[in-house]
Structure formats: structure tokens, C-alpha cells
Design an enzyme around this catalytic site. Sequence first.
Site, PDB file in Angstrom:
ATOM      1  N   LYS A  11      34.507 -73.659  28.007  1.00 39.96           N
ATOM      2  CA  LYS A  11      35.118 -73.038  26.973  1.00 39.96           C
ATOM      3  C   LYS A  11      35.036 -71.614  27.307  1.00 39.96           C
ATOM      4  O   LYS A  11      34.254 -71.127  27.941  1.00 39.96           O
ATOM      5  CB  LYS A  11      34.185 -72.880  25.511  1.00 39.96           C
ATOM      6  CG  LYS A  11      34.940 -72.817  24.392  1.00 39.96           C
ATOM      7  CD  LYS A  11      35.984 -74.000  24.123  1.00 39.96           C
ATOM      8  CE  LYS A  11      36.013 -74.098  22.722  1.00 39.96           C
ATOM      9  NZ  LYS A  11      36.967 -75.326  22.359  1.00 39.96           N
ATOM     10  N   THR A  58      34.292 -79.208  24.627  1.00 37.70           N
ATOM     11  CA  THR A  58      34.171 -77.851  24.960  1.00 37.70           C
ATOM     12  C   THR A  58      33.767 -77.073  23.417  1.00 37.70           C
ATOM     13  O   THR A  58      33.200 -75.855  23.780  1.00 37.70           O
ATOM     14  CB  THR A  58      35.395 -77.219  25.464  1.00 37.70           C
ATOM     15  OG1 THR A  58      36.541 -77.181  24.429  1.00 37.70           O
ATOM     16  CG2 THR A  58      35.877 -77.731  26.581  1.00 37.70           C
ATOM     17  N   ARG A 196      43.297 -34.262  47.554  1.00 32.67           N
ATOM     18  CA  ARG A 196      44.104 -34.756  46.794  1.00 32.67           C
ATOM     19  C   ARG A 196      43.503 -35.165  45.392  1.00 32.67           C
ATOM     20  O   ARG A 196      42.102 -34.930  45.139  1.00 32.67           O
ATOM     21  CB  ARG A 196      44.589 -36.007  47.447  1.00 32.67           C
ATOM     22  CG  ARG A 196      43.392 -37.080  47.495  1.00 32.67           C
ATOM     23  CD  ARG A 196      44.136 -38.350  48.274  1.00 32.67           C
ATOM     24  NE  ARG A 196      42.691 -39.208  48.452  1.00 32.67           N
ATOM     25  CZ  ARG A 196      42.955 -40.374  49.089  1.00 32.67           C
ATOM     26  NH1 ARG A 196      44.223 -40.978  49.373  1.00 32.67           N
ATOM     27  NH2 ARG A 196      41.729 -41.158  49.142  1.00 32.67           N
ATOM     28  N   GLN A 248      37.654 -46.399  51.023  1.00 27.33           N
ATOM     29  CA  GLN A 248      36.928 -47.182  51.843  1.00 27.33           C
ATOM     30  C   GLN A 248      35.536 -46.618  52.086  1.00 27.33           C
ATOM     31  O   GLN A 248      34.351 -47.249  51.882  1.00 27.33           O
ATOM     32  CB  GLN A 248      37.365 -47.557  53.239  1.00 27.33           C
ATOM     33  CG  GLN A 248      38.539 -48.110  53.273  1.00 27.33           C
ATOM     34  CD  GLN A 248      39.996 -47.711  53.002  1.00 27.33           C
ATOM     35  OE1 GLN A 248      40.002 -46.452  52.413  1.00 27.33           O
ATOM     36  NE2 GLN A 248      40.843 -48.214  53.499  1.00 27.33           N
ATOM     37  N   HIS A 276      47.414 -43.738  42.248  1.00 22.66           N
ATOM     38  CA  HIS A 276      47.958 -42.812  42.956  1.00 22.66           C
ATOM     39  C   HIS A 276      48.622 -41.710  41.872  1.00 22.66           C
ATOM     40  O   HIS A 276      49.200 -41.999  40.738  1.00 22.66           O
ATOM     41  CB  HIS A 276      49.036 -43.145  43.769  1.00 22.66           C
ATOM     42  CG  HIS A 276      48.763 -44.027  44.807  1.00 22.66           C
ATOM     43  ND1 HIS A 276      47.833 -44.030  45.740  1.00 22.66           N
ATOM     44  CD2 HIS A 276      49.134 -45.378  45.033  1.00 22.66           C
ATOM     45  CE1 HIS A 276      47.589 -44.863  46.283  1.00 22.66           C
ATOM     46  NE2 HIS A 276      48.498 -45.812  45.978  1.00 22.66           N
TER      47      HIS A 276
HETATM   48  O1  LIG Z   1      41.502 -43.836  50.580  1.00 21.10           O
HETATM   49  C1  LIG Z   1      42.725 -44.429  50.831  1.00 21.10           C
HETATM   50  N1  LIG Z   1      42.601 -45.276  51.774  1.00 21.10           N
HETATM   51  C2  LIG Z   1      43.748 -45.982  52.483  1.00 21.10           C
HETATM   52  O2  LIG Z   1      43.623 -47.072  52.958  1.00 21.10           O
HETATM   53  C3  LIG Z   1      44.952 -45.520  51.954  1.00 21.10           C
HETATM   54  N2  LIG Z   1      46.197 -45.820  52.361  1.00 21.10           N
HETATM   55  C4  LIG Z   1      47.011 -44.866  51.417  1.00 21.10           C
HETATM   56  O3  LIG Z   1      48.265 -45.015  51.464  1.00 21.10           O
HETATM   57  N3  LIG Z   1      46.256 -44.097  51.137  1.00 21.10           N
HETATM   58  C5  LIG Z   1      45.099 -44.206  50.942  1.00 21.10           C
HETATM   59  N4  LIG Z   1      43.718 -43.767  50.461  1.00 21.10           N
END
Ligand SMILES: O=c1[nH]c(=O)c2[nH]c(=O)[nH]c2[nH]1
Length: 337
Positions: A11, A58, A196, A248, A276
Site C-alpha cells: 500500500k 493491501t 553566479r 559537485q 539555473h
Molecule cells: O556546478 C555546476 N556543475 C556542472 O557540471 C555544470 N554544468 C553546467 O552547465 N553548469 C554547471 N554547474
Amino acid sequence: MSQLSSARYGKDNVRVYKVHRDEKTGVHTVVEMTVCVLLEGDIETSYTEADNSVVVATDSMKNTVYGVYPWPQNLKQDISNGLTKVMAKQHPVTPPELFASILSSHFIETYSHIHAAHVKVITHRWTRMTIDGKPHPHSFIRDGAETRNVEAVARRGGGITIHSGISGLLVLKSTGSAFHGYIRNEYTTLPEVWDRILSTEVECGWTWKPFAGLSAVRQSVPKFDRAWQASRDITLKTFAEDNSASVQNTMYKMCDAILAAVPDVATVDYSLPNKHYFEISGFPSCGVPDRGANKKADLSWHKGLKNTGKDAEVYAPQSNPNGLIQCTVTRQPKSKL
Ligand SMILES: O=c1[nH]c(=O)c2[nH]c(=O)[nH]c2[nH]1
């Protein structure tokens, strides 16, 4: 000709609300959850031979979710483990790690042909209101779509594994993020940036070292809320303070800090959309008359407005597409030296 290669059923979206009323103070505490239960085991014949004798309905699973609370069946054991009756009563469905473990253990203990029970508990926010500077005894606010998520899996003879996490935590920083030095070739149009906007909806999780059984989970009860708080705090602090080179790298720092702060956690995972916010380029599609040879793709077409680079103030948030960056980080094996 064909054979069932895997099967699981149960469920989903069982919505539960529970209130605890403190008789002495009149203070109420509420918990709202959405629960999913999925069972695995000797259930093949229900698929292949229409044999419902192996089926736990369930609907019965839903009733079990409503009816199984972490007291009093193991009360004696709770007390011997140092957990008092009061605590179980005050927090009957919390922490969610315990509730999910009790539910999943219940299914494998009650039905001998069920080998594994997966229980997901999503806890929604109901944060106590502050009225005239004071915490209100029975009014709460949904302060965001963020949820606390737990999945417990109890396996016959295999103990209990628990994955805890957070999702829907929307954050943004208006500076302190860069992205440059990436591969540039004939497919590249993205300009490198040293400043940014960074925004994401955090989905993160941590996998606990396996528990031998329910008693081991009970013994860890105080650790679950602490780990959730630490992971949330680390996520927000790292997001805010890191001079981010990329999503990352920032998420790796978050994982590393959580592993250091919560020793009972074996792995930490993140999944972060890169939401973005682009500088405005391209004409508004609102019938602005042709601006002839002096067309500008930024805002300079209007009275020479400066809105690019260091002058940028007005941005266009993008709904899609978005980047999606994921990782799982584990502890390094201890060196034998
Ligand atoms: O922090 C980011 N990692 C990316 O792999 C990536 N690729 C992208 O176009 N902008 C960003 N920004």
C-alpha cells in the site's frame, strides 16, 4: 515460456496524522506522515496461479500502519534499554526510523512467507506557530515542502537496514558560487562565470550501518533525530559558506562533513538539481516593436538599461532544463599500516 523474476506489492500513500495531548500542560504535538509498505516473499503463485491464499490484502497493510505504534509490545525491553514509557508515549510515531523499523519487522514476524518488508515514511512539516512571541500550544504551520524521509527494510535473517534523508529543501544563494575551467569545445556556449546565483532543491540521504534487529534500532533511537539535525545544519551551512567551485565540489564537502559528524552512518548521498537563473538575453515575446539595427539581446534596448555582468540585477529563473548532480560518498577503508 515466461517466469516471474521479481515481485513486490503493498500500500502506498497511506496518510496518517497523530496528535499527542499533554494533559498537564494542554500542549499538543502533531505528526503527519505518508507511508508506503511493500512486501516480498513466497507470493509468486498470487501472480502466476491466481492464488490469493498467499496475499496479505493491501487494505490490511493500511490498517496495520494505523494500528502499530512503538509501544507497548516491547515496553519491558524499552525500559531495560533506558527508554522510558513517557518517551514512547510522547513521541509515539517518532523518530520515523523506529516507526518504520517496527512496522517492517511486524510484517516479517507476522507472516512466515514474507521475507522482506520495505517501509517508507515521509514526515511532513508541521512547525509550531509563534504567536505574540510565544509558542502556541495547538497551532502549526506548514513552513515549506521539505520532508524527512526514512526507508527501513526488515529481512528475514538479515536484520534491518535504514536509509534516512531530507527532500524538497529549496535553497538559493545570490553570490559565492562560480563555474569555470570546464571542457570547452565546439559544443560549448556557456560562458565561464566567477560569480553566479546557485539554487537547488536538496535531496540528501544517509545509510545507517546495518542493525541486527529491532532492539539494536531501539538502542539507537536518540541518534536518529541528532543525525537528521546535523545533516540539515551541515547542508545549509556548507551551502551558505562554501565559496562554491561547482555543485559537485560543494555536495562532496557536505557528504564529507556528515560522515565526520555522524559515526554510525556508512554512506551519504545527494541529488541536487542545478536550478539555473540566467541573465536576460533575447527579446521579450510581448510584441515590442522591432528595434531595427540596434537590437540588443539584453535590456539595453530600453533606454540603455545596464543589466549584464556586474550590473545584472534582473534575472530569468529557468524551469527547465536543469542540471542534475548526484553522488554517494563512503568512508575510506582504514589503512592497515
Ligand atoms: O556546478 C555546476 N556543475 C556542472 O557540471 C555544470 N554544468 C553546467 O552547465 N553548469 C554547471 N554547474
